[in-house]
Design an enzyme around this catalytic site. Structure first.
Site, mmCIF file in Angstrom:
data_model
loop_
_atom_site.group_PDB
_atom_site.id
_atom_site.type_symbol
_atom_site.label_atom_id
_atom_site.label_comp_id
_atom_site.label_asym_id
_atom_site.label_seq_id
_atom_site.Cartn_x
_atom_site.Cartn_y
_atom_site.Cartn_z
ATOM 1 C CE LYS A 1 1.802 27.790 25.616
ATOM 2 N NZ LYS A 1 2.899 28.564 25.175
ATOM 3 C CB SER B 1 3.014 31.421 27.679
ATOM 4 O OG SER B 1 2.759 31.560 26.119
ATOM 5 C CB SER C 1 5.783 31.691 25.372
ATOM 6 O OG SER C 1 4.580 32.801 25.950
HETATM 7 N N1 GLN Z 1 5.009 37.500 27.669
HETATM 8 C C1 GLN Z 1 4.620 37.937 25.795
HETATM 9 C C2 GLN Z 1 2.998 37.591 25.971
HETATM 10 O O1 GLN Z 1 2.678 38.358 26.747
HETATM 11 C C3 GLN Z 1 5.199 36.411 25.018
HETATM 12 C C4 GLN Z 1 4.047 35.507 25.174
HETATM 13 C C5 GLN Z 1 4.177 34.290 24.172
HETATM 14 O O2 GLN Z 1 5.544 34.020 23.104
HETATM 15 N N2 GLN Z 1 3.049 33.254 23.918
HETATM 16 O O3 GLN Z 1 2.822 38.858 24.643
#
Ligand code: GLN
Length: 468
Positions: free
Chosen positions: A67, A142, A166
């Site tokens: 990532k 994400s 995410s």
């Molecule tokens: N979707 C959540 C956010 O936007 C979690 C994102 C994540 O786990 N990095 O914060």
């Protein structure tokens, strides 16, 4: 089977038997990248020569997609943000050192929501990633690039990060196994910080066994991250031998299972998963986590608060985008940030700065920390009675591009993954089948207590067996 279709375990076996070399395996991933990435958009960049050089040095190593917020020396690390375009990492994150020391090599950098803020990868400032199961739909986020790369066989396995869901939600959308380790199980050193009290790196793989192998390589104490305890890391893959649902106490929480707005196919597949676990010998126990309803509000105070502090370092002075319009130091900061950050990142910084500002700090941030403790206690109480909780992973299967324009509906995607993140416990997403009409993958979530990864992986493996 094509080489790019292999998982970690199969790749390691083939390498051990001399059926192919790491160079051939890495080349197969590179060829697949050239054939498919134009369509899927999982990778942002791929240092082909670098990956092949590592494969030549380590003839038994397995390539892993990374990532784009994890630092790998000499490679770009953009966090899918324009503000870091052109940035090259001067050092390896601890997870990368651990990978290299355990027979893996970083190979390719995968897309994500900018700074890991989002649930669809639509917030990437650098590219679009499509769901390999339906190109008109998002891969989740994400870690959407990681999930699309695993689900579309553009890699053997990938690293993702999970702050509020995410790893798990994109794994559910792309038919992968995803594991969010307990907070502190894996070092965060060299992983670009979003919300430091929540962030964890974890495996995204084609099987539970692969997740166990990869997590073992990643996990452990690190002098560079004071939140990683010295607790020993067990041999997770070995622990999976003979994993079974027999006698496992599985908690069913009404706060997760009786939720308005859950997609009927997600409900059907979750109910089916629970029935399969029961038929395989699990004992179902009703539990309650009464503070679940506050988790979303608490998360959207704590995560932006920490993000606003963490993202203050991107100022156009030390690295990354530097505005050409600046006339003095103040406008260098403001213009570089205004030009470099995308809309969701700005929204989080504004929210976070607000909840931390004097006069509001106690009312918002202080209060959210107290409620976070109550949420954590809910889990402690539940795990006195059960081994694991089983819940849906996300309220819907993968949605169409542009379907969740309103930030609030996007935030609701993480309804089921945020409470366990706040509690710091470990959780997985395991494929549970496909929706009837749309034929989209759906994952089910298992949650275990802090540092109970061994138990979590065993239950996940047992479910993988019974859901075949
Ligand atoms: N979707 C959540 C956010 O936007 C979690 C994102 C994540 O786990 N990095 O914060």
């Amino acid at each position: 089977m094509e080489l790019f279709e292999l998982g970690i375990k199969q790749a390691q076996e083939g390498l051990a038997k001399g059926e192919f070399s790491s160079v051939e395996l890495t080349q197969a991933i590179i060829d697949r990248y050239h054939a498919k990435n134009g369509e899927i958009g999982a990778y942002l960049t791929f240092d082909e020569e670098g990956a092949l050089a590592l494969a030549r040095e380590n003839p038994k190593a397995v390539p892993i997609a990374i990532k784009d917020l994890i630092n790998v020396k000499g490679q770009p690390c953009t966090c899918a943000s324009k503000i870091l375009k052109g940035y090259v990492s001067p050092y390896d994150a601890t997870v990368i050192k651990n990978l290299k020391a355990n027979g893996f090599i970083p190979a390719g950098r995968v897309n994500m929501d900018e700074f890991a803020m989002g649930s669809s990868t639509e917030n990437s400032g650098l590219g679009v990633t499509k769901n390999p199961y339906d190109l008109t739909r998002v891969p989740g986020g994400s870690s959407g690039g990681s999930a699309a790369a695993v689900g579309g066989n553009l890699c053997i396995a990938a690293l993702g990060t999970d702050t509020g869901g995410s790893i798990r939600q994109p794994a559910s959308f792309c038919n992968c196994v995803g594991v969010k380790p307990s907070y502190g199980r894996v070092s965060r050193f060299g992983v670009t910080a979003f919300a430091s009290s929540l962030d964890q790196v974890g495996p995204m793989t084609k099987s539970v066994e692969d997740a166990a192998i990869l997590l073992k390589a990643l996990a452990g104490h690190d002098e560079m991250d004071g939140t990683t305890p010295k607790d020993p890391v067990s041999d997770y893959a070995k622990a999976l031998e003979g994993a079974s649902m027999k006698g496992v106490k599985l908690g069913l929480a009404k706060e997760y299972l009786e939720v308005a707005g859950m997609d009927p196919e997600v409900k059907r597949l979750t109910d089916e998963a629970i029935r399969k676990c029961e038929a395989a010998g699990a004992e179902l126990v009703e539990v309650s986590l009464p503070h679940t309803e506050y988790a979303m509000a608490v998360y959207y105070i704590i995560a932006p608060a920490e993000a606003s502090a963490n993202l203050a370092r991107f100022d156009g002075v030390r690295y990354g985008h530097r505005s050409e319009q600046a006339v003095d130091v103040y406008s260098l900061y403001t213009k570089s940030r205004a030009e470099g950050f995308g809309p969701e990142v700005k929204r989080r910084i504004i929210m976070g700065t607000y909840v931390l500002s004097s006069g509001y700090y106690d009312a918002y941030y202080g209060k959210a920390q107290k409620v976070r403790t109550l949420i954590k206690r809910d889990f402690d109480v539940a795990f006195e009675k059960v081994d694991a909780l089983v819940t849906p992973c996300a309220p819907t299967p993968a949605f169409k591009f542009g379907a969740n324009q309103d930030p609030l509906t996007m935030y609701l995607n993480d309804l089921y993954t945020i409470p366990s993140a706040l509690a710091g416990v470990c959780a997985s997403s395991v494929p549970a089948g496909f929706t009837k009409d749309t034929n989209l993958p759906v994952g089910v979530q298992f949650i275990c207590g802090g540092f109970e990864e061994e138990k979590l992986l065993k239950v996940s493996k047992a479910f993988e067996e019974v859901s075949k």
